[in-house]
Design a protein around this motif. Structure first.
Motif, PDB file in Angstrom:
ATOM      1  N   LEU A   1     -26.443 -19.836   0.574  1.00 32.14           N
ATOM      2  CA  LEU A   1     -25.988 -19.557  -0.964  1.00 32.14           C
ATOM      3  C   LEU A   1     -24.765 -18.702  -1.113  1.00 32.14           C
ATOM      4  CD1 LEU A   1     -29.659 -18.964  -2.155  1.00 32.14           C
ATOM      5  CD2 LEU A   1     -28.362 -20.960  -2.758  1.00 32.14           C
ATOM      6  N   VAL A   2     -24.886 -17.524  -0.068  1.00 32.37           N
ATOM      7  CA  VAL A   2     -23.782 -16.730  -0.090  1.00 32.37           C
ATOM      8  C   VAL A   2     -22.375 -17.465   0.030  1.00 32.37           C
ATOM      9  CG1 VAL A   2     -22.794 -14.826   1.275  1.00 32.37           C
ATOM     10  CG2 VAL A   2     -24.974 -14.664   0.442  1.00 32.37           C
ATOM     11  N   GLU A   3     -22.314 -18.248   1.151  1.00 32.14           N
ATOM     12  CA  GLU A   3     -21.263 -18.834   1.466  1.00 32.14           C
ATOM     13  C   GLU A   3     -20.846 -19.841   0.641  1.00 32.14           C
ATOM     14  OE1 GLU A   3     -20.513 -20.086   5.727  1.00 32.14           O
ATOM     15  OE2 GLU A   3     -21.371 -18.253   6.516  1.00 32.14           O
ATOM     16  N   ARG A   4     -21.686 -20.673  -0.214  1.00 28.32           N
ATOM     17  CA  ARG A   4     -21.182 -21.522  -1.146  1.00 28.32           C
ATOM     18  C   ARG A   4     -20.574 -20.773  -2.436  1.00 28.32           C
ATOM     19  NH1 ARG A   4     -22.916 -26.849  -0.242  1.00 28.32           N
ATOM     20  NH2 ARG A   4     -21.535 -27.622  -1.751  1.00 28.32           N
ATOM     21  N   ALA A   5     -21.156 -19.538  -2.637  1.00 28.70           N
ATOM     22  CA  ALA A   5     -20.319 -18.642  -3.592  1.00 28.70           C
ATOM     23  C   ALA A   5     -19.041 -18.088  -2.866  1.00 28.70           C
ATOM     24  CB  ALA A   5     -21.375 -17.626  -3.970  1.00 28.70           C
ATOM     25  N   GLY A   6     -18.654 -18.385  -1.627  1.00 28.63           N
ATOM     26  CA  GLY A   6     -17.295 -18.047  -1.249  1.00 28.63           C
ATOM     27  C   GLY A   6     -17.430 -16.605  -0.326  1.00 28.63           C
ATOM     28  N   VAL A   7     -18.421 -16.434  -0.104  1.00 30.79           N
ATOM     29  CA  VAL A   7     -18.509 -14.859   0.731  1.00 30.79           C
ATOM     30  C   VAL A   7     -19.066 -15.174   1.950  1.00 30.79           C
ATOM     31  CG1 VAL A   7     -19.480 -12.598   0.718  1.00 30.79           C
ATOM     32  CG2 VAL A   7     -18.756 -13.622  -1.325  1.00 30.79           C
ATOM     33  N   ILE A   8     -18.424 -14.682   3.018  1.00 28.46           N
ATOM     34  CA  ILE A   8     -18.980 -14.722   4.467  1.00 28.46           C
ATOM     35  C   ILE A   8     -19.461 -13.437   4.792  1.00 28.46           C
ATOM     36  CG2 ILE A   8     -16.745 -14.282   5.635  1.00 28.46           C
ATOM     37  CD1 ILE A   8     -17.663 -16.278   7.590  1.00 28.46           C
ATOM     38  N   ASN A   9     -20.743 -13.362   5.283  1.00 27.45           N
ATOM     39  CA  ASN A   9     -21.608 -12.076   5.254  1.00 27.45           C
ATOM     40  C   ASN A   9     -22.112 -12.035   6.715  1.00 27.45           C
ATOM     41  OD1 ASN A   9     -23.105  -9.838   5.278  1.00 27.45           O
ATOM     42  ND2 ASN A   9     -24.892 -10.709   4.126  1.00 27.45           N
ATOM     43  N   ILE A  10     -21.243 -11.205   7.713  1.00 28.43           N
ATOM     44  CA  ILE A  10     -21.586 -10.964   8.961  1.00 28.43           C
ATOM     45  C   ILE A  10     -22.476  -9.908   9.030  1.00 28.43           C
ATOM     46  CG2 ILE A  10     -20.422 -10.362  11.225  1.00 28.43           C
ATOM     47  CD1 ILE A  10     -18.826 -12.603  10.027  1.00 28.43           C
ATOM     48  N   GLY A  11     -22.907  -8.984   7.852  1.00 23.99           N
ATOM     49  CA  GLY A  11     -23.703  -8.191   7.775  1.00 23.99           C
ATOM     50  C   GLY A  11     -25.125  -8.607   7.920  1.00 23.99           C
ATOM     51  N   ILE A  12     -25.464 -10.146   8.004  1.00 22.71           N
ATOM     52  CA  ILE A  12     -26.751 -10.630   7.883  1.00 22.71           C
ATOM     53  C   ILE A  12     -27.465 -10.114   8.893  1.00 22.71           C
ATOM     54  CG2 ILE A  12     -25.705 -12.580   9.114  1.00 22.71           C
ATOM     55  CD1 ILE A  12     -27.574 -14.491   7.633  1.00 22.71           C
ATOM     56  N   GLU A  13     -26.887  -9.897  10.273  1.00 24.99           N
ATOM     57  CA  GLU A  13     -27.560  -9.355  11.510  1.00 24.99           C
ATOM     58  C   GLU A  13     -28.062  -8.165  10.973  1.00 24.99           C
ATOM     59  OE1 GLU A  13     -28.044 -10.741  14.481  1.00 24.99           O
ATOM     60  OE2 GLU A  13     -28.925  -9.115  15.881  1.00 24.99           O
ATOM     61  N   GLY A  14     -27.427  -7.248  10.341  1.00 26.92           N
ATOM     62  CA  GLY A  14     -27.886  -5.989  10.031  1.00 26.92           C
ATOM     63  C   GLY A  14     -29.171  -5.947   8.948  1.00 26.92           C
ATOM     64  N   ALA A  15     -29.051  -6.899   7.756  1.00 25.82           N
ATOM     65  CA  ALA A  15     -29.951  -7.060   6.820  1.00 25.82           C
ATOM     66  C   ALA A  15     -31.326  -7.236   7.634  1.00 25.82           C
ATOM     67  CB  ALA A  15     -29.601  -7.946   5.952  1.00 25.82           C
ATOM     68  N   MET A  16     -31.142  -8.382   8.502  1.00 30.76           N
ATOM     69  CA  MET A  16     -32.290  -8.751   9.241  1.00 30.76           C
ATOM     70  C   MET A  16     -32.901  -7.568   9.856  1.00 30.76           C
ATOM     71  SD  MET A  16     -31.716 -12.583  10.801  1.00 30.76           S
ATOM     72  CE  MET A  16     -33.423 -13.082  11.016  1.00 30.76           C
ATOM     73  N   LEU A  17     -32.205  -6.898  10.638  1.00 28.34           N
ATOM     74  CA  LEU A  17     -32.791  -5.815  11.377  1.00 28.34           C
ATOM     75  C   LEU A  17     -33.567  -4.787  10.418  1.00 28.34           C
ATOM     76  CD1 LEU A  17     -32.655  -4.431  14.387  1.00 28.34           C
ATOM     77  CD2 LEU A  17     -30.598  -3.465  13.900  1.00 28.34           C
ATOM     78  N   THR A  18     -32.474  -4.499   9.310  1.00 30.75           N
ATOM     79  CA  THR A  18     -33.197  -3.423   8.350  1.00 30.75           C
ATOM     80  C   THR A  18     -34.642  -3.931   7.983  1.00 30.75           C
ATOM     81  OG1 THR A  18     -30.870  -2.945   7.771  1.00 30.75           O
ATOM     82  CG2 THR A  18     -32.729  -2.432   6.392  1.00 30.75           C
ATOM     83  N   GLY A  19     -34.427  -5.232   7.457  1.00 35.05           N
ATOM     84  CA  GLY A  19     -35.960  -5.842   7.097  1.00 35.05           C
ATOM     85  C   GLY A  19     -36.876  -5.691   8.453  1.00 35.05           C
ATOM     86  N   ALA A  20     -36.532  -5.950   9.245  1.00 28.54           N
ATOM     87  CA  ALA A  20     -37.567  -5.765  10.721  1.00 28.54           C
ATOM     88  C   ALA A  20     -38.131  -4.576  10.748  1.00 28.54           C
ATOM     89  CB  ALA A  20     -36.918  -6.385  11.752  1.00 28.54           C
TER      90      ALA A  20
ATOM     91  N   GLY B   1     -36.352 -10.847   9.046  1.00 28.86           N
ATOM     92  CA  GLY B   1     -36.709  -9.695   9.590  1.00 28.86           C
ATOM     93  C   GLY B   1     -37.964  -9.420   9.991  1.00 28.86           C
ATOM     94  N   ALA B   2     -38.689  -9.519   8.554  1.00 28.27           N
ATOM     95  CA  ALA B   2     -40.278  -9.213   8.536  1.00 28.27           C
ATOM     96  C   ALA B   2     -40.926 -10.045   9.356  1.00 28.27           C
ATOM     97  CB  ALA B   2     -40.725  -9.151   7.199  1.00 28.27           C
ATOM     98  N   TYR B   3     -40.510 -11.305   9.474  1.00 26.23           N
ATOM     99  CA  TYR B   3     -41.129 -12.371  10.227  1.00 26.23           C
ATOM    100  C   TYR B   3     -41.076 -12.045  11.836  1.00 26.23           C
ATOM    101  CZ  TYR B   3     -42.571 -16.720  12.506  1.00 26.23           C
ATOM    102  OH  TYR B   3     -43.199 -17.685  13.417  1.00 26.23           O
ATOM    103  N   LEU B   4     -39.826 -11.698  12.011  1.00 25.94           N
ATOM    104  CA  LEU B   4     -39.454 -11.157  13.734  1.00 25.94           C
ATOM    105  C   LEU B   4     -40.352 -10.104  13.946  1.00 25.94           C
ATOM    106  CD1 LEU B   4     -35.693 -11.059  14.188  1.00 25.94           C
ATOM    107  CD2 LEU B   4     -37.556 -12.451  15.401  1.00 25.94           C
TER     108      LEU B   4
END
Lengths: 356, 303
Positions: free
Chosen positions: B25-44, B205-208
């Motif tokens: 969804l983010v990329e279709r809106a034109g943004v590339i989010n390398i921070g996705i790793e950090g968001a997953m880690l934060t969630g976990a 992240g929560a799943y992990l």
């Protein structure tokens, strides 16, 4: 001098704001920010050994910081300095034990060459994938970091493992291949001076050569560069290989001067930290040196901080991350200057079709 | 063994799929989010911290979503409103998450390494479906997050294909200035996409930590966020493609366990490196960014 102060003003402000935010966070966690800062400072430069250790810790950061700065100038987002450093260290560490009987100077040159070639192959591979297969270098360099880590792990558990060791490590490199430590027990060695010389060379190369100009032009506008006939593929592969070679050299000098052998955790994440270093330096190769010293001091001090205050050394990552984010925000608020490099104000469609 | 492999494939694919659908969804809106790793880690981390504080599974998942949405909001502020470089800001977000989770982990759980474990999320067997040989346990005897992840695939495929919201997102990603001229609000659309992606990364992240590892270790995500970025490219920015790619990477990860047991002669590091090797090789073949949204990664400043 005035220009220097102007250039350093915003990065310095960003660092101070980041440190301030972390101090508040520490207070919220129930630690005394002042005590933590004092322990950090003492650990970083409280005495001769601490100070020289800071220099030693900053050295690989200079190499990796230069690697990142060079690539970023070409808008090649090399997140892979860490993997390139590891492969450089691997090449040097594999060669090192075989250099017994060599004279000192050629042995050192051979170590550095091995490191540079190893790193250049790893970085150049990502450059080739970008230039020829249109693979986003952000993804490929991150993946190559993970692959390099497993390669190193395999090497020190397998073919390069020293016969009798408590933990998996390679055999020690030959005495001839070790950089001299001038004032033991301090780890002061020539590597830092070499790093500074390289920083000057990078500065000249970027701003005083045709290739440097072409790379910077590529970074500003890929399409215009193509239109004016710049050798885009060659620049991309070359810049990524050079970037990798710089990081690989960092790995080689680390083996040659400090560890004398390979082990699994040879890099504590220098390649990632180097992104913060390069950005705080505003991608200036000369600026990388003081920025690396700052982060080397934080790294080194964080060990003492953990012992004294029980705060995890990962706190340093928070400082670095906030420094980057604050700097980005300051730049956006102020406009101008660095903006043209990192905030293309032109409508996005000006870049449209860039990679298509 | 094949049954276990299939179940393991789906389990390994799930966190990647959740994160990748958000990134789509983010990329279709034109943004590339390398921070996705950090968001997953934060969630976990947030999930385990909430469980440690006495929350149930639902509270833990909610904490993961809230924390990951918060970190994505910070990213959105920097890259959308301040139009900063997305790769650089994303890298900073990853570093921030690594630092914050590391410091808080040691603060809450101590440095001794006594792992705090949670009871695994119970699998929900879907009656007789779960007893279908081979695919039954893989598809119909999993935790709720797995069902959610796969149920989202058709939903997101639909909205990106013909839903009003998806079409608007795509306009923001293809021609932001035109979208703005039409009054679609590019900043708002990108914010919404990033907040949804935050929620999905948090779920991944929560799943992990809750369903897969049952604990938190520093750097537990081990590059899965980055793999999710690759999954979006391999899946050609399309929800069905993303699901297929996520399953392929899940299979590569599941293969580690099968092959490590059966193929003793090969170094185990090869299997650990397999998902990353696969990413590079697959990208080298499908590589081209031709299918990418036109304005992907370009900071957009409202004129």
């Amino acid at each position: 001098m005035n220009a220097l102060i102007r250039a350093a003003r915003r990065p310095a402000a960003a660092s101070v704001i980041a440190l301030g935010a972390v101090a508040l966070a520490l207070a919220a966690l129930g630690a005394s920010p002042l005590a933590v800062a004092a322990d950090l400072a003492a650990g970083a430069c409280g005495n001769w050994i601490a100070f020289t250790d800071t220099l030693a810790r900053a050295t690989p950061l200079v190499f990796c910081g230069l690697a990142v700065a060079i690539a970023f100038h070409g808008a090649l987002w090399n997140i892979g300095a860490d993997g390139q450093l590891v492969v450089g260290a691997l090449a040097a560490g594999a060669l090192g034990p075989a250099l017994s009987g060599w004279p000192h100077a050629p042995a050192i040159v051979a170590m550095l060459a091995a490191g540079a070639i190893g790193g250049a192959l790893w970085g150049g591979l990502a450059g080739w994938l970008r230039a020829r297969r249109n693979v986003n270098e952000v993804i490929s360099t991150i993946m190559l970091n993970f692959i390099a880590a497993q390669l190193l792990s395999w090497a020190v558990h397998g073919p390069l493992m020293a016969p009798a060791g408590g933990f998996p490590a390679s055999r020690k490199i030959a005495a001839a291949a070790r950089l001299h430590l001038y004032f033991p027990p301090s780890r002061l060695n020539l590597a830092m001076a070499f790093a500074v010389v390289l920083a000057c060379a990078c500065q000249l190369g970027l701003f005083r050569t045709v290739a440097g100009f072409q790379l910077r032009a590529l970074g500003r506008n890929r399409r215009a560069s193509a239109f004016f006939g710049a050798p885009i593929a060659r620049l991309t592969v070359g810049a990524m290989a050079l970037s990798g070679a710089l990081a690989g050299l960092g790995g080689a000098v680390q083996i040659s001067a400090i560890t004398h052998r390979l082990y699994e955790t040879i890099s504590p994440g220098w390649g990632y930290e180097a992104i913060a270093v390069a950005l705080i330096a505003r991608l200036s190769p000369l600026g990388v040196v003081p920025a690396a010293l700052l982060f080397g001091a934080l790294d080194n001090g964080s060990q003492a901080m953990q012992r004294a205050d029980g705060i995890s050394p990962e706190l340093v990552y928070v400082v670095q991350a906030l420094a980057i984010l604050v700097l980005l925000a300051c730049d956006a608020a102020a406009g101008g200057g660095w903006r043209e490099m990192f905030y293309r104000g032109a409508p996005a469609s000006a870049e449209e079709g860039d990679d298509a | 063994m094949l049954e276990a492999f299939a179940a393991s494939t789906v389990a390994m694919a799930t966190p990647i799929l959740l994160a990748a659908l958000g990134e789509l969804l983010v990329e279709r809106a034109g943004v590339i989010n390398i921070g996705i790793e950090g968001a997953m880690l934060t969630g976990a981390f947030a999930a385990i911290a909430a469980a440690h504080a006495g929350g149930g599974a639902l509270a833990a998942v909610a904490a993961a979503v809230a924390a990951a949405v918060a970190i994505n909001a910070l990213f959105a502020l920097v890259v959308v409103n301040l139009a900063a470089n997305q790769v650089v800001a994303g890298t900073a977000i990853d570093l921030l998450a690594l630092g914050v989770t590391g410091v808080l982990y040691q603060r809450i759980f101590g440095a001794t390494g006594r792992a705090f474990t949670v009871a695994p999320m119970p699998p929900i067997a879907l009656g007789p479906l779960a007893r279908i040989p081979l695919i039954g346990p893989a598809l119909f005897d999993q935790s709720a997050l797995v069902y959610l992840a796969f149920a989202l695939v058709p939903a997101i495929a639909w909205t990106l294909g013909r839903g009003r919201f998806g079409l608007r997102l795509r306009a923001a990603g293809e021609r932001p200035e035109a979208a703005d001229a039409l009054g679609l609000g590019v900043y708002r659309l990108r914010w919404i996409a990033l907040l949804i992606a935050g929620a999905l990364s948090g779920l991944g992240g929560a799943y992990l930590s809750l369903a897969y590892a049952n604990t938190f270790v520093e750097g537990i995500t081990a590059g899965r966020g980055y793999v999710a970025l690759a999954v979006v490219i391999v899946g050609r920015w399309n929800a069905w493609g993303v699901a297929a790619a996520a399953l392929m990477f899940g299979a590569a990860m599941a293969l580690q366990f099968v092959l490590q047991v059966s193929a003793g002669a090969l170094p185990y590091q090869l299997f650990l490196a397999l998902p990353y090797l696969l990413t590079v090789v697959v990208l080298a073949f499908v590589g081209g960014q031709a299918a990418a949204p036109a304005a992907l990664g370009e900071p957009y400043v409202r004129g």
